[in-house]
Scaffold this motif. Structure first.
Motif, PDB file in Angstrom:
ATOM      1  N   ASP A 155       0.811  -1.216   0.000  1.00 36.15           N
ATOM      2  CA  ASP A 155       0.000   0.000   0.000  1.00 36.15           C
ATOM      3  C   ASP A 155       0.846   1.269   0.000  1.00 36.15           C
ATOM      4  O   ASP A 155       0.406   2.315  -0.470  1.00 36.15           O
ATOM      5  CB  ASP A 155      -0.922   0.028   1.223  1.00 36.15           C
ATOM      6  CG  ASP A 155      -1.989  -1.053   1.191  1.00 36.15           C
ATOM      7  OD1 ASP A 155      -1.635  -2.205   0.877  1.00 36.15           O
ATOM      8  OD2 ASP A 155      -3.154  -0.748   1.474  1.00 36.15           O
ATOM      9  N   ARG A 156       2.058   1.184   0.515  1.00 40.70           N
ATOM     10  CA  ARG A 156       2.929   2.361   0.557  1.00 40.70           C
ATOM     11  C   ARG A 156       3.287   2.847  -0.842  1.00 40.70           C
ATOM     12  O   ARG A 156       3.444   4.055  -1.068  1.00 40.70           O
ATOM     13  CB  ARG A 156       4.207   2.021   1.338  1.00 40.70           C
ATOM     14  CG  ARG A 156       5.202   3.169   1.501  1.00 40.70           C
ATOM     15  CD  ARG A 156       4.686   4.232   2.438  1.00 40.70           C
ATOM     16  NE  ARG A 156       4.349   3.681   3.739  1.00 40.70           N
ATOM     17  CZ  ARG A 156       5.235   3.494   4.730  1.00 40.70           C
ATOM     18  NH1 ARG A 156       6.500   3.822   4.556  1.00 40.70           N
ATOM     19  NH2 ARG A 156       4.839   3.002   5.895  1.00 40.70           N
ATOM     20  N   ARG A 218     -15.618  11.023   4.187  1.00 44.20           N
ATOM     21  CA  ARG A 218     -14.197  10.722   4.293  1.00 44.20           C
ATOM     22  C   ARG A 218     -13.341  11.967   4.107  1.00 44.20           C
ATOM     23  O   ARG A 218     -12.432  12.221   4.890  1.00 44.20           O
ATOM     24  CB  ARG A 218     -13.824   9.659   3.257  1.00 44.20           C
ATOM     25  CG  ARG A 218     -12.355   9.251   3.304  1.00 44.20           C
ATOM     26  CD  ARG A 218     -12.103   7.994   2.524  1.00 44.20           C
ATOM     27  NE  ARG A 218     -10.700   7.617   2.537  1.00 44.20           N
ATOM     28  CZ  ARG A 218     -10.239   6.424   2.219  1.00 44.20           C
ATOM     29  NH1 ARG A 218     -11.082   5.474   1.875  1.00 44.20           N
ATOM     30  NH2 ARG A 218      -8.958   6.161   2.263  1.00 44.20           N
ATOM     31  N   ASP A 358       3.870   9.320   6.239  1.00 42.76           N
ATOM     32  CA  ASP A 358       2.711   9.081   5.374  1.00 42.76           C
ATOM     33  C   ASP A 358       1.787  10.301   5.285  1.00 42.76           C
ATOM     34  O   ASP A 358       0.598  10.214   5.603  1.00 42.76           O
ATOM     35  CB  ASP A 358       1.935   7.860   5.878  1.00 42.76           C
ATOM     36  CG  ASP A 358       0.914   7.340   4.858  1.00 42.76           C
ATOM     37  OD1 ASP A 358       1.028   7.694   3.668  1.00 42.76           O
ATOM     38  OD2 ASP A 358       0.006   6.587   5.267  1.00 42.76           O
ATOM     39  N   GLY A 361      -1.489   9.698   3.411  1.00 45.00           N
ATOM     40  CA  GLY A 361      -2.395   8.657   3.897  1.00 45.00           C
ATOM     41  C   GLY A 361      -2.509   7.450   2.996  1.00 45.00           C
ATOM     42  O   GLY A 361      -3.578   6.832   2.919  1.00 45.00           O
ATOM     43  N   ASP A 363      -1.130   4.475   3.331  1.00 50.43           N
ATOM     44  CA  ASP A 363      -1.198   3.183   4.021  1.00 50.43           C
ATOM     45  C   ASP A 363      -2.631   2.762   4.320  1.00 50.43           C
ATOM     46  O   ASP A 363      -2.930   1.569   4.411  1.00 50.43           O
ATOM     47  CB  ASP A 363      -0.397   3.237   5.325  1.00 50.43           C
ATOM     48  CG  ASP A 363       1.112   3.186   5.090  1.00 50.43           C
ATOM     49  OD1 ASP A 363       1.521   2.858   3.962  1.00 50.43           O
ATOM     50  OD2 ASP A 363       1.867   3.488   6.040  1.00 50.43           O
ATOM     51  N   SER A 364      -3.522   3.728   4.492  1.00 48.69           N
ATOM     52  CA  SER A 364      -4.912   3.415   4.829  1.00 48.69           C
ATOM     53  C   SER A 364      -5.872   3.826   3.712  1.00 48.69           C
ATOM     54  O   SER A 364      -7.078   3.915   3.941  1.00 48.69           O
ATOM     55  CB  SER A 364      -5.309   4.127   6.130  1.00 48.69           C
ATOM     56  OG  SER A 364      -5.141   5.537   6.007  1.00 48.69           O
ATOM     57  N   THR A 367      -9.945   0.794   0.722  1.00 47.28           N
ATOM     58  CA  THR A 367     -11.091   0.422   1.556  1.00 47.28           C
ATOM     59  C   THR A 367     -11.346  -1.079   1.509  1.00 47.28           C
ATOM     60  O   THR A 367     -11.972  -1.627   2.416  1.00 47.28           O
ATOM     61  CB  THR A 367     -12.358   1.157   1.092  1.00 47.28           C
ATOM     62  OG1 THR A 367     -12.575   0.911  -0.305  1.00 47.28           O
ATOM     63  CG2 THR A 367     -12.229   2.654   1.326  1.00 47.28           C
ATOM     64  N   ARG A 369      -9.408  -4.895   0.352  1.00 41.16           N
ATOM     65  CA  ARG A 369      -8.284  -5.703  -0.141  1.00 41.16           C
ATOM     66  C   ARG A 369      -8.821  -7.109  -0.339  1.00 41.16           C
ATOM     67  O   ARG A 369      -9.184  -7.778   0.624  1.00 41.16           O
ATOM     68  CB  ARG A 369      -7.122  -5.671   0.838  1.00 41.16           C
ATOM     69  CG  ARG A 369      -6.548  -4.270   1.056  1.00 41.16           C
ATOM     70  CD  ARG A 369      -5.536  -4.239   2.199  1.00 41.16           C
ATOM     71  NE  ARG A 369      -5.016  -2.896   2.407  1.00 41.16           N
ATOM     72  CZ  ARG A 369      -5.625  -1.962   3.141  1.00 41.16           C
ATOM     73  NH1 ARG A 369      -6.803  -2.245   3.708  1.00 41.16           N
ATOM     74  NH2 ARG A 369      -5.096  -0.769   3.289  1.00 41.16           N
TER      75      ARG A 369
END
Length: 396
Positions: A155-156, A218, A358, A361, A363-364, A367, A369
């Motif tokens: 994800d990074r 969001r 980060d 954002g 890494d998160s 919604t 995977r």
């Protein structure tokens, strides 16, 4: 290998297909570890079906491990961890030298008068097998793949393939500067990331406009002033509300992150549906010569932006006979910038931000995977904007 295969409108399946092999000395074979589902993939699922062929492998947001390289790929070795840009570019032609990798002269699809080849897209862009699969053949691998460190979760870095450079280019094309204001139409993956980037680059006011509650909520939590389209009876009310918070002028820039499938364009939707009912060869000719888009987002952007402002278009459009309000564009002295993101042009700006802090954002950001075998249901989920689906990553 297993791959997500297009078979028709709203019909994608995960099937076993032949493994890719090295075909040219500048090729590489990548074992995919993550691959994104993009809003552009939904255009193939619904609107641009006349340009698709049953058996096409979808996907253009890959990350993985190098398995094999051709003899003219000196910069990569088996075991390297890489992100692969969604367009295929050589790095050595005039256009690549201008930072316009999506216009690469080596991979331009001249048969259809189009720009550089894209992974997992229509015949207009080369019908190159895509990345929602276990393995991917990467042409022009001496230039395209971006080596990233071992260690952090995918994800990074995976959004370097599309989301990050597309949103970054949208913000840069909008001319966002410290202290400026920008409105973002459409808060899907690109729009949401564009809001974050605009704030990171110093925009004093970021306005997000959509009609999906999950998406509005969001970005609202990230310091964006939100407007829900469904709470206004007409466009005039929305323009007045945005004008009230922008000194009566409108924002300095507007980013259209929606594109051809805009909400609230019944005539355009009807025309697209009619094309989808025709025999494929007829529909292809019609779309190529007289295709239309759903234009409500673009027209709203033109109305919203202040006089002398900038309209940046990152949402994909495909029409050939779309009506444009030229009187308004000319009278308001607007600047328009648009196009597919030139991934390699922006990588050096973005990579320093993919740190443990980060700031964007990433890494998160996902919604959902999901395993690759769930791709058919993921397409349906994402198209319906159900279950808070903003960004889906597949793990083969």
């Amino acid at each position: 290998m297993r791959a997500t295969v297009w078979h028709g409108k709203r019909d994608v399946r995960v099937e076993t297909v032949p493994d890719p092999v090295i075909q040219e000395p500048t090729d590489a074979i990548i074992r995919i570890t993550s691959s994104g589902l993009c809003g552009s993939d939904l255009h193939l699922y619904e609107v641009l079906t006349p340009f698709m062929t049953p058996g096409d492998i979808l996907g253009h947001e890959p990350m993985g491990i190098v398995e094999e390289t051709g003899s003219e790929v000196p910069g990569l070795s088996p075991g390297d961890r890489v992100v692969v840009p969604f367009q295929i570019a050589c790095g050595g032609c005039f256009m690549c030298g201008q930072g316009l990798q999506t216009q690469c002269e080596t991979t331009q699809v001249r048969e259809h008068g189009m720009g550089a080849q894209l992974f997992g897209y229509t015949k207009l862009y080369g019908s190159v097998p895509g990345a929602q699969a276990e393995y991917l053949r990467v042409p022009q691998a001496h230039y395209g793949p971006i080596k990233v460190p071992q260690g952090p979760a995918d994800d990074r870095f995976v959004y370097l393939s599309d989301v990050l450079p597309t949103a970054w280019q949208a913000v840069r094309y909008a001319g966002v500067q410290p202290g400026s204001s920008v409105a973002v139409l459409g808060l899907g993956p690109i729009g949401t990331m564009a809001c974050r980037i605009a704030r990171h680059l110093g925009a004093a006011q970021v306005i997000g406009i959509d009609h999906v509650p999950d998406r509005l909520g969001r970005v609202h939590g990230e310091g964006v002033e939100i407007f829900d389209l469904d709470t206004f009876d007409n466009e005039k009310e929305l323009l007045a509300a945005v004008g009230d918070i922008t000194d009566g002028r409108g924002p300095d820039a507007v980013i259209d992150a929606v594109g051809t499938e805009a909400h609230g364009s019944p005539a355009g939707r009807l025309a697209q549906q009619a094309a989808g009912l025709m025999p494929p060869r007829w529909a292809e000719k019609l779309m190529h010569r007289a295709g239309v888009d759903r234009m409500s987002a673009l027209h709203l952007g033109i109305a919203l932006v202040r006089r002398g402002g900038t309209l940046s278009i990152s949402g994909v459009y495909g029409g050939m006979t779309d009506p444009m309000p030229m009187l308004t564009l000319f009278d308001k002295q607007l600047q328009l910038r648009m196009g597919q993101a030139n991934v390699r042009r922006w990588v050096d700006d973005i990579l320093p931000l993919l740190t443990d802090d980060d700031p964007l954002g990433v890494d998160s950001f996902a919604t959902h995977r999901l395993p690759l075998d769930e791709a058919p249901s993921a397409y349906e989920l994402f198209q319906k904007k159900a279950d808070g689906a903003l960004k889906v990553l597949f793990r083969p």
